[in-house]
Design an enzyme around this catalytic site. Structure first.
Site, short mmCIF file in Angstrom:
data_model
loop_
_atom_site.label_atom_id
_atom_site.label_comp_id
_atom_site.label_asym_id
_atom_site.label_seq_id
_atom_site.Cartn_x
_atom_site.Cartn_y
_atom_site.Cartn_z
N GLU A 2 15.05 -14.84 -0.99
CA GLU A 2 15.51 -15.89 -0.07
C GLU A 2 14.45 -16.99 0.04
O GLU A 2 14.78 -18.19 -0.02
CB GLU A 2 15.78 -15.28 1.29
CG GLU A 2 16.11 -16.28 2.40
CD GLU A 2 16.08 -15.64 3.77
OE1 GLU A 2 15.70 -16.33 4.74
OE2 GLU A 2 16.43 -14.44 3.89
N ASP A 17 0.83 -1.19 0.00
CA ASP A 17 0.00 0.00 0.00
C ASP A 17 0.88 1.26 0.00
O ASP A 17 1.89 1.32 0.70
CB ASP A 17 -0.89 -0.01 1.25
CG ASP A 17 -1.84 1.16 1.30
OD1 ASP A 17 -2.75 1.22 0.45
OD2 ASP A 17 -1.67 2.02 2.19
#
Length: 533
Positions: free
Chosen positions: A253, A203
């Site tokens: 990752e 957002d």
């Protein structure tokens, strides 16, 4: 259960945005919840989308319906529990659906423990350094900034200091120069990724950092007038890119563990739109909403310009375009294309619906990803005449009614039946009232009508998956005035007529799919169609 492994799944995906409060209510309190969503997952699988995006479902006092977050690592009790969330993710994955979560890093709630601690600690305290507290200029705020939702961007505390809020006073902005804030949000990402979340919609992604000097702006009322981010001292600061480089390392990752990307999707508006290519980079965000399609009028030339800009954007970033026609902050597509809006009336519903169907085929034929806002598959119109005493959007109240706000596109979905709550809840007293006209737009009604917009979406999503997954780039072709024609690959053609009169269809034979009947080899006004060689 893990989602299917596919590193680049997001590049051509179709994601369905769920406004949690308004999708489905399982406990009869008139407010949507996680178990309601879970019960409707087979519906989304049948429709044919690839992923769902959940609007914020964290604990919140709901001053801005979840975008004022009190705790980033729990679930709002009105929506359920962490256990309910885990079941939702597991069942979505079992159906082959991925789950994206909304994250709100620019601001939190006044009920967040860190903000409450800052208020209690007082001026000059370390706790206040996590936010933007400043002394005022006498009885005036520290600068002339205005909130995008209306009114000053500063709120005075009982001890005389002021804190910054670019939205409502209940949403204090974080100070992203503080290491505690950086560390906390990286922990939030890991918390949800560990629970199986497949990515994040960010957002106000062009926010976060502010000019530390907090200087005045030349036109403080501009943002309030246009309802978009224009303050160069508060939006699109260069420091924000380091935040997303760190977030991308975390996402990568997790992707390395199972071979499936966890995309980061930015809501980048206002002045950030011109810099989208700086955010969508191999070491930052995977995607950023491309607002040009949503902002475009229903006009072939405007759509062609938008497509060209999208192609330029893709070439500049190396990432596919992320197309969107509507969301929880904009007037619904069927109403917008019919000239209607809150305060302006419903417009031409018939024309707006025809254009919304045609625009859906246009969007779903384009290369890249597509986001669908809940109810678009039902051609759901905006509710433009909500009683004033039922309006909940803070924009209405903070602008003293000059802007009616976004409630009209957030009305609870109609699932079945002929009277409220139309299968949404066990109570007719839903958090926003549903009009009687929703009886014509229920899922039950749409699924029983082969010519409905729901069936159009379902067929388009199936054909998109079968025909366009590897169709390659797009080529715009010559077209009659008012029409748009393009090809993808060696055999797929999409045509759209935005003019007032029929034009010759650009392709012989029977179309694979059309938003309206095509008589006598003509493409009628407000119609789109797909063909294949």
């Amino acid at each position: 259960m893990n989602a299917p492994s596919n590193a680049a799944w997001w590049t051509e995906s179709v994601t369905y945005q769920i406004y949690v409060r308004s999708f489905a209510d399982s406990d009869g309190d008139g407010v949507g919840d996680l178990n309601g969503i879970r019960s409707r997952l087979p519906y989304l699988r049948e429709l044919g989308v690839d992923a769902v995006w959940l609007t914020p479902c964290y604990p919140s006092p709901q001053h801005d319906h979840g975008y004022d977050v009190a705790d980033y690592t729990d679930i709002e009790p009105a929506y359920g529990t962490l256990h309910d969330f885990d079941r939702l993710v597991a069942e979505a994955h079992g159906l082959g659906l991925r789950v994206l979560l909304d994250i709100v890093p620019n601001h939190c709630s006044v009920e967040h423990p860190w903000f409450r601690a800052a208020l209690a600690a007082g001026p000059g305290s370390p706790e206040r350094e996590r936010f933007h507290f400043r002394p005022g200029d006498g009885d005036d705020p520290p600068n002339n900034w205005r909130s995008m939702f209306g009114g000053p961007a500063w709120q005075r505390t009982p001890d005389g200091e002021w804190f910054l809020h670019l939205f409502t006073p209940e949403q204090p902005d974080w100070n992203w120069n503080h290491p505690d804030v950086v560390e906390m949000f990286e922990g939030v990402l890991r918390f949800w990724l560990d629970r199986g979340v497949d990515g994040f919609r960010i957002d106000a992604a062009q926010g976060l950092h502010k000019d530390p000097e907090l200087p005045d702006v030349a036109d403080p009322f501009e943002e309030e007038r246009i309802a978009d981010a224009t303050n160069v001292h508060a939006w699109n600061r260069p420091e924000v890119h380091e935040v997303y480089r760190a977030w991308r390392r975390i996402a990568d990752e997790y992707a390395a563990r199972d071979g499936s990307d966890r995309p980061l999707i930015g809501e980048i508006t206002g002045i950030g739109k011109r810099h989208l290519h700086e955010y969508v980079q191999p070491d930052q965000l995977h995607q950023g909403f491309f607002w040009d399609l949503l902002d475009s009028p229903f006009d072939a030339e405007a759509f062609a310009t938008t497509i060209r800009r999208g192609q330029e954007q893709a070439a500049r970033t190396g990432a596919p375009v992320t197309w969107v026609l509507g969301n929880h902050d904009t007037v619904r597509v069927a109403t917008r294309y019919g000239g209607g809006a809150p305060g302006a009336g419903p417009g031409d519903i018939e024309a707006g619906t025809a254009r919304a169907r045609a625009a859906a085929l246009l969007a779903l034929a384009l290369p890249g990803a597509v986001y669908i806002y809940q109810g678009e598959e039902l051609a759901l119109p905006e509710v433009v005449d909500l009683p004033l005493d039922r309006i909940t959007d803070p924009i209405y109240w903070r602008t003293e009614g000059r802007r009616l706000g976004r409630d009209g596109c957030r009305i609870p979905l109609p699932w079945n039946g002929t009277t409220a709550p139309f299968g949404f809840s066990g109570t007719p007293h839903t958090w926003l009232p549903q009009p009687l006209s929703f009886a014509r737009h229920t899922v039950e009604h749409a699924q029983s009508d082969p010519a409905s917009t729901w069936h159009l979406y379902r067929q388009a999503l199936r054909l998109r998956r079968d025909l366009l997954a590897d169709a390659g780039p797009l080529q715009l072709l010559p077209a009659p005035p008012g029409a748009l024609v393009f090809r993808r690959g060696h055999g797929f053609t999409c045509a759209l007529n935005t003019g007032d009169a029929p034009v010759d269809a650009p392709h012989p034979g029977t179309p694979l799919l059309s938003s309206a009947p095509l008589p006598d080899g003509k493409l009628p006004a407000d119609t789109a169609a797909w063909w294949t060689d």
